[in-house]
Design a protein around this motif. Sequence first.
Motif: not given
Length: 138
Positions: A6-18
């Motif tokens: 859920k965390f990864i799904s919710r913040y996928e874009e931010v994680i990808g950008y990081l």
Amino acid sequence: MTKIKKFISRYEEVIGYLVFGGLTTVVNIVVFYLFDSIFGAHYLVANAIAIIVSILFAFFTNKKYVFKSETPTFQMWLKEFSLFVSFRLLSAVFDMGSMWLLVDGLDIDANLAKIITQFIVVALNYVFSKFFIFKQGK
């Protein structure tokens, strides 16, 4: 495990950008180091080359993996690319100015100044990409 998904799904874009912002920063720093320390170019020339290489790397990785932007026509792709480069040039002005200030003004080692500068540049570039460039369909 469900919380992690859920965390990864919710913040996928931010994680990808990081992740890809981090890789772009590594590209920028490595290219800068090569031209500044290995090839002996003036630090501002080395910085300009590093910025150009990292802009190209960032455009393709951000478009495909971070913001998953689809451009069905060449004209739309060219507009997106032009916007991306234009905003990255804004952050490049900050990058060049801060490098000059840190190296010539404060006598900080050019490689250390490059690393310091990149923290702010990454944040600026995320805001530009998120809100001004890769925004269709949102």
